[in-house]
Design an enzyme around this catalytic site. Structure first.
Site, PDB file in Angstrom:
ATOM      1  N   HIS A  77       0.854  -1.191   0.000  1.00 49.64           N
ATOM      2  CA  HIS A  77       0.000   0.000   0.000  1.00 49.64           C
ATOM      3  C   HIS A  77       0.886   1.236   0.000  1.00 49.64           C
ATOM      4  O   HIS A  77       1.700   1.414   0.907  1.00 49.64           O
ATOM      5  CB  HIS A  77      -0.931   0.004   1.218  1.00 49.64           C
ATOM      6  CG  HIS A  77      -2.103  -0.920   1.072  1.00 49.64           C
ATOM      7  ND1 HIS A  77      -3.382  -0.564   1.409  1.00 49.64           N
ATOM      8  CD2 HIS A  77      -2.184  -2.187   0.594  1.00 49.64           C
ATOM      9  CE1 HIS A  77      -4.209  -1.568   1.140  1.00 49.64           C
ATOM     10  NE2 HIS A  77      -3.501  -2.573   0.668  1.00 49.64           N
ATOM     11  N   TYR A 206      -9.020   5.974   7.068  1.00 46.35           N
ATOM     12  CA  TYR A 206      -9.108   6.389   8.473  1.00 46.35           C
ATOM     13  C   TYR A 206     -10.105   7.540   8.516  1.00 46.35           C
ATOM     14  O   TYR A 206      -9.814   8.623   7.997  1.00 46.35           O
ATOM     15  CB  TYR A 206      -7.746   6.850   8.987  1.00 46.35           C
ATOM     16  CG  TYR A 206      -6.767   5.720   9.231  1.00 46.35           C
ATOM     17  CD1 TYR A 206      -6.101   5.098   8.178  1.00 46.35           C
ATOM     18  CD2 TYR A 206      -6.510   5.277  10.527  1.00 46.35           C
ATOM     19  CE1 TYR A 206      -5.208   4.060   8.409  1.00 46.35           C
ATOM     20  CE2 TYR A 206      -5.612   4.234  10.770  1.00 46.35           C
ATOM     21  CZ  TYR A 206      -4.975   3.631   9.706  1.00 46.35           C
ATOM     22  OH  TYR A 206      -4.089   2.607   9.945  1.00 46.35           O
ATOM     23  N   PRO A 298      -4.315   0.920  19.041  1.00 53.83           N
ATOM     24  CA  PRO A 298      -4.123   0.301  17.724  1.00 53.83           C
ATOM     25  C   PRO A 298      -4.046   1.259  16.536  1.00 53.83           C
ATOM     26  O   PRO A 298      -3.587   0.846  15.466  1.00 53.83           O
ATOM     27  CB  PRO A 298      -5.342  -0.622  17.589  1.00 53.83           C
ATOM     28  CG  PRO A 298      -6.366  -0.054  18.497  1.00 53.83           C
ATOM     29  CD  PRO A 298      -5.633   0.592  19.623  1.00 53.83           C
ATOM     30  N   LYS A 302       0.941  -0.017  15.173  1.00 55.76           N
ATOM     31  CA  LYS A 302       2.362  -0.048  15.541  1.00 55.76           C
ATOM     32  C   LYS A 302       2.758  -1.261  16.395  1.00 55.76           C
ATOM     33  O   LYS A 302       3.952  -1.570  16.506  1.00 55.76           O
ATOM     34  CB  LYS A 302       2.718   1.234  16.312  1.00 55.76           C
ATOM     35  CG  LYS A 302       2.798   2.461  15.417  1.00 55.76           C
ATOM     36  CD  LYS A 302       4.137   2.512  14.699  1.00 55.76           C
ATOM     37  CE  LYS A 302       4.128   3.434  13.521  1.00 55.76           C
ATOM     38  NZ  LYS A 302       3.891   2.793  12.217  1.00 55.76           N
ATOM     39  N   TYR A 390       3.948   6.409   9.826  1.00 56.13           N
ATOM     40  CA  TYR A 390       3.115   5.265   9.413  1.00 56.13           C
ATOM     41  C   TYR A 390       3.974   4.179   8.777  1.00 56.13           C
ATOM     42  O   TYR A 390       3.786   2.990   9.033  1.00 56.13           O
ATOM     43  CB  TYR A 390       2.030   5.726   8.440  1.00 56.13           C
ATOM     44  CG  TYR A 390       0.875   4.767   8.332  1.00 56.13           C
ATOM     45  CD1 TYR A 390      -0.281   4.955   9.068  1.00 56.13           C
ATOM     46  CD2 TYR A 390       0.933   3.661   7.481  1.00 56.13           C
ATOM     47  CE1 TYR A 390      -1.358   4.068   8.990  1.00 56.13           C
ATOM     48  CE2 TYR A 390      -0.114   2.765   7.382  1.00 56.13           C
ATOM     49  CZ  TYR A 390      -1.261   2.976   8.141  1.00 56.13           C
ATOM     50  OH  TYR A 390      -2.302   2.086   8.055  1.00 56.13           O
TER      51      TYR A 390
HETATM   52  C1  DHB Z   1      -5.439  -2.650  10.820  1.00 58.31           C
HETATM   53  C2  DHB Z   1      -5.373  -2.330  12.167  1.00 58.31           C
HETATM   54  C3  DHB Z   1      -4.932  -1.089  12.554  1.00 58.31           C
HETATM   55  O1  DHB Z   1      -4.871  -0.778  13.861  1.00 58.31           O
HETATM   56  C4  DHB Z   1      -4.530  -0.155  11.616  1.00 58.31           C
HETATM   57  O2  DHB Z   1      -4.137   1.057  12.032  1.00 58.31           O
HETATM   58  C5  DHB Z   1      -4.576  -0.477  10.280  1.00 58.31           C
HETATM   59  C6  DHB Z   1      -5.029  -1.731   9.879  1.00 58.31           C
HETATM   60  C7  DHB Z   1      -5.927  -3.976  10.394  1.00 58.31           C
HETATM   61  O3  DHB Z   1      -6.251  -4.803  11.253  1.00 58.31           O
HETATM   62  O4  DHB Z   1      -6.053  -4.225   9.190  1.00 58.31           O
END
Ligand code: DHB
Length: 394
Positions: A77, A206, A298, A302, A390
């Site tokens: 990505h 997001y 989450p 990370k 990121y």
């Molecule tokens: C996923 C989980 C995340 O916390 C994130 O920031 C991006 C993707 C996932 O489970 O696909």
């Protein structure tokens, strides 16, 4: 009654990705280890976890010879969409920092590591429970462990590593007066689902909205992963599929007509949000890595990346300590790993607070968040800061 005693250089408590990767990296340097893991392999493989790997994590898996499956079956990505006030704004990682991330679930990382360790004949003991860690202030620490048949065993080590997750037993071995715990709880959680549907968008979304945050992630051509901000006490069993889809749709709706492709929901759970760090990561001959040492919320995915970054540094320190008798190396691990840990703590906190709605927040707070997001996507400095973190800081 102890049925057997095993001697090894590094005793590793916890056979998740951190423990297995460490064992793999040590083996490349000719250092032997024993891994004790209380769960079965199948249990770990069936737990749904996050899905984004930083470039450094991908390189570690491929270059260290674990597997190149991530390159064949994972998806590169090159950006994400930040969505707010009903419009999407692409953050182009390649343009901004020349790096990508890979969509590749943590469970697949674990499978690759478990296969590689088994291929290389490693001593990985699934369904074994570490009951006690002793002597970490001596030069011969031990792990007491129970085998699946109930028999008791001792593992004598030069060093013990605790990679046994957020409820770490090893961490308790560090006396309270010798460690500082930093902790922050958030007043919300994520409602996570797996759904049988094609992707709704080419990249991850997001989304900030007046109903709270949502994340539209992916898994395969026919299975998607999505999350929406909820109360930490939410009971996922109380929600019908229709209610879940309606909540998700309401958080991404906008004048561009974006609509999620719906499908049968096959997994649902509520994920707690926490920030936690313990310092230092070393006490005597005990070292902590991964979730045993730190937890991040989450947002930004990370957790696994940080665990892999820990063990990359730790493997090098253990190599210096065990093969070159360099006694500074173990402290150096703690200092070096904590720099990245706190960078990732800040990053995850920033992404979280920028995108989520805090209970009791006012229209001012909501409008200010939109101004922050507008500033970010309108500025190459702001977008680069996000992209740099990121994709995992070069
Ligand atoms: C996923 C989980 C995340 O916390 C994130 O920031 C991006 C993707 C996932 O489970 O696909």
């Amino acid at each position: 009654m102890t049925s057997s005693t095993t001697r090894t250089q590094v005793g590793i408590v916890g056979g998740g990705p951190a423990g297995l990767m460490l064992s793999h990296l040590l083996a490349l340097d000719g250092i032997d280890s024993v891994v004790i893991e209380s769960r079965t392999r199948a249990e770990i493989e069936q737990t749904v976890r996050a899905g984004i790997l930083e470039r450094g994590s991908v390189r570690l898996l491929v270059d260290s010879g674990v597997s190149d499956r991530v390159l064949r079956e994972g998806h590169e990505h090159e950006g994400i969409d930040l969505r707010f006030a009903g419009s999407s704004h692409r953050i182009d990682f390649q343009d901004l920092v020349g790096r990508s991330v890979w969509l590749y679930p943590q469970t697949d990382v674990f499978t690759d590591l478990a296969d590689a360790r088994s291929r290389d004949g490693a001593d990985i003991r699934f369904s074994w429970t570490a009951t006690k860690v002793d002597g970490v202030e001596t030069d011969r620490p031990t792990i007491e462990a129970t085998a699946p048949d109930g028999s008791a065993h001792r593992i004598e080590c030069d060093v013990v590593v605790g990679s046994d997750g957020s409820r770490s037993v090893c961490r308790q071995q560090i006396p309270e007066g010798r460690r500082t715990d930093y902790f922050r709880e958030y007043p919300f959680a994520w409602f996570g689902i797996l759904a049988e549907a094609p992707p709704s968008a080419p990249e991850l979304i997001y989304a900030h909205s007046d109903r709270g945050f949502a994340l539209i992630s992916q898994r395969t051509a026919t299975m998607q992963r999505m999350y929406f901000q909820c109360d930490p006490t939410e009971d996922p069993g109380q929600w019908s599929d229709d209610q879940i889809w309606s909540e998700l749709q309401s958080r991404v709706t906008g004048p561009d007509g974006l609509e999620l492709v719906e499908g049968r929901i096959t997994d649902r759970s509520v994920l707690r949000f926490r920030s936690f760090v313990t310092e230092p990561l070393r006490h005597g001959r005990l070292l902590l890595a991964g979730d045993a040492a730190h937890t991040v919320p989450p947002t930004g995915a990370k957790g696994l990346n940080l665990a892999l970054a820990d063990v990359r540094v730790l493997a090098e320190s253990l190599q210096r300590f065990l093969l070159k008798d360099d006694h500074e190396a173990l402290d150096a691990y703690s200092e070096q790993a904590l720099d990245r840990v706190w960078g990732a703590q800040h990053y995850s906190y920033w992404m979280t607070t920028m995108l989520h709605t805090l209970p009791g927040s006012t229209p001012f707070d909501h409008r200010r968040q939109i101004a922050e997001l507008t500033t970010l996507v309108g500025s190459s400095a702001g977008s680069t800061l996000l992209a740099d973190g990121y994709t995992g800081w070069a």
